[in-house]
Write a protein that holds these residues in place. Structure first.
Motif: not given
Ligand code: C6P
Length: 404
Positions: A336-362
């Protein structure tokens, strides 16, 4: 010789773009990509010998049956099971766990203990909670520490003659921790408990030997091992599989049916009611063959190189916390990045073509342990590269700049 450029050519999807950028696929722990060799097997099945199995006298049915049973033998050999009938085809890890949990409904008694680890996926928690509700057994949890490792002295203390079952994953999906399953199995057996190992996250990286492990049940999913979704396998020791009742009733799992009484088929068919995912089973065998041509030692050592390379760079990003720092890890990094929601990081990475998973991962209990809502998870496979990791690092820095 491991030639990453040649290997990448086997995976057609790796040459596509996402949002105008070359795809960087780092969501391998959710599902792996499929090589052309496995895609060809799927196309061949539907093009040339699609038929129901174990039922027809006609040639197509016999061809499909032979290929399906060959795949069972491939899986038996890969996991070093003693008998092919100890391999039950399932729709995935979740199905395999539920099959075993259901079977123990008639074996467990109120007051029996079952142990599960704090590092489990919901698939290896909820079926056991349901089993406890049905039987009155107690669910006890082997705790974890800050590094994301199981606290083994606590496991030792929880074991008693009341312990009937122990469930642990071989590798944690959220953190990548490789658990000491050899020790866990040995100690559990000393008190007479059976052990189920969830191999969903180990089997893409490690070749388990079920006889050497002396494990009672081992489950896996094809789609994490370059195979198709909706397909998996349960290994069970013959003695256990004979003892457990069938999970589902239907065609193919019977010896004889009358309205007065039904007798069940021999293993493995007793646990394989209905028309299975025939193509999926055959493709699972092909996926295992594909991975074995590269070799699991080669895969593990290359992926470890990627893990070390990525970890070093991530540690240099200020305000980035890595969760799961066990010495024994597969190529999974949760952060995680301090103070930043993982979902927001994942969304920006997706815009750059990078697929990661965000959330609690079941794996919500792990997130609760760290008091976080979730993480960003990058999980690497043998077809990823250091250049792709560089793109991830650049992407994370960009996300940090944009979001802080
Ligand atoms: N984990 C992940 O992104 P199925 O869905 O039945 O193939 O696998 C379930 C499962 C069970 N145990 C472990 C350790 C797992 O990692 C998974 C699947 C994926 O982490 C999807 S939630």
């Amino acid at each position: 010789m491991f030639n990453i450029n040649e290997i990448r050519k086997d995976f057609p999807i790796l040459s596509r773009t996402v949002n105008g950028k070359p795809l960087v696929y780092f969501d391998n722990a959710a599902t792996s990509q499929t090589p052309q060799q496995v895609i060809d097997v799927i196309v061949d099945y539907y093009s040339n010998y699609n038929a129901n199995i174990h039922r027809g006298v006609h040639s197509l049915s016999q061809e499909a049956t032979d290929k399906y049973e060959q795949a069972r033998h491939t899986i038996q050999k890969h996991f070093n099971a003693k008998h092919a009938h100890e391999i039950i085809f399932t729709s995935g890890t979740t199905h395999g766990i539920n099959l075993v949990a259901n079977g123990f409904s008639s074996i467990l008694k109120a007051g029996d203990d079952i142990l599960v680890s704090a590092l489990e996926h919901h698939s290896n928690i909820v079926p056991w909670q349901m089993l406890c509700e049905r039987t009155g057994a107690n669910l006890k949890v082997i705790p974890m520490n800050q590094e994301g490792e199981l606290v083994i002295p606590e496991f030792d203390a929880l074991l008693s003659k009341n312990t009937k079952l122990v469930f642990v994953n071989h590798v944690s999906n959220a953190l990548g921790t490789i658990n000491p399953i050899e020790y866990i199995i040995k100690q559990a057996h000393l008190v007479g408990a059976a052990v189920l190992i969830d191999g969903a996250q180990s089997t893409p990286h490690i070749k388990p030997d079920v006889q050497a492990l002396d494990v009672d049940f081992y489950v896996a999913s094809a789609h994490k091992m370059c195979g198709p979704t909706g397909q998996g396998m349960l290994y069970g020791k013959e003695s256990w599989l004979k003892k457990l009742p069938p999970y589902q009733g239907g065609g193919e799992m019977i010896a004889e049916v009358t309205f007065e009484k039904t007798t069940y088929a021999e293993l493995p068919h007793k646990f394989e009611a209905g028309t299975p995912n025939i193509c999926g089973g055959i493709a699972f065998g092909a996926a295992i063959d594909y991975m074995n041509t590269i070799g699991f030692d080669t895969i593990a050592s290359y992926e470890n190189e990627l893990l070390v390379y990525a970890t070093k760079q991530l540690q240099n990003i200020e305000g980035l916390t890595i969760y799961g720092t066990s010495k024994q890890k597969t190529s999974v990094i949760s952060f995680n990045l301090d103070g930043i929601h993982p979902y927001d990081v994942g969304t920006i990475l997706d815009k750059l073509g990078i697929a990661v998973r965000t959330g609690h991962h079941c794996a919500q209990p792990i997130m609760d342990f760290y008091s976080i809502p979730g993480t960003v998870r990058a999980s690497f496979a043998f077809y990823n590269t250091k250049e792709e990791i560089d793109a991830l690092i650049t992407g994370i820095k960009k996300a940090k700049m944009m979001l802080s």
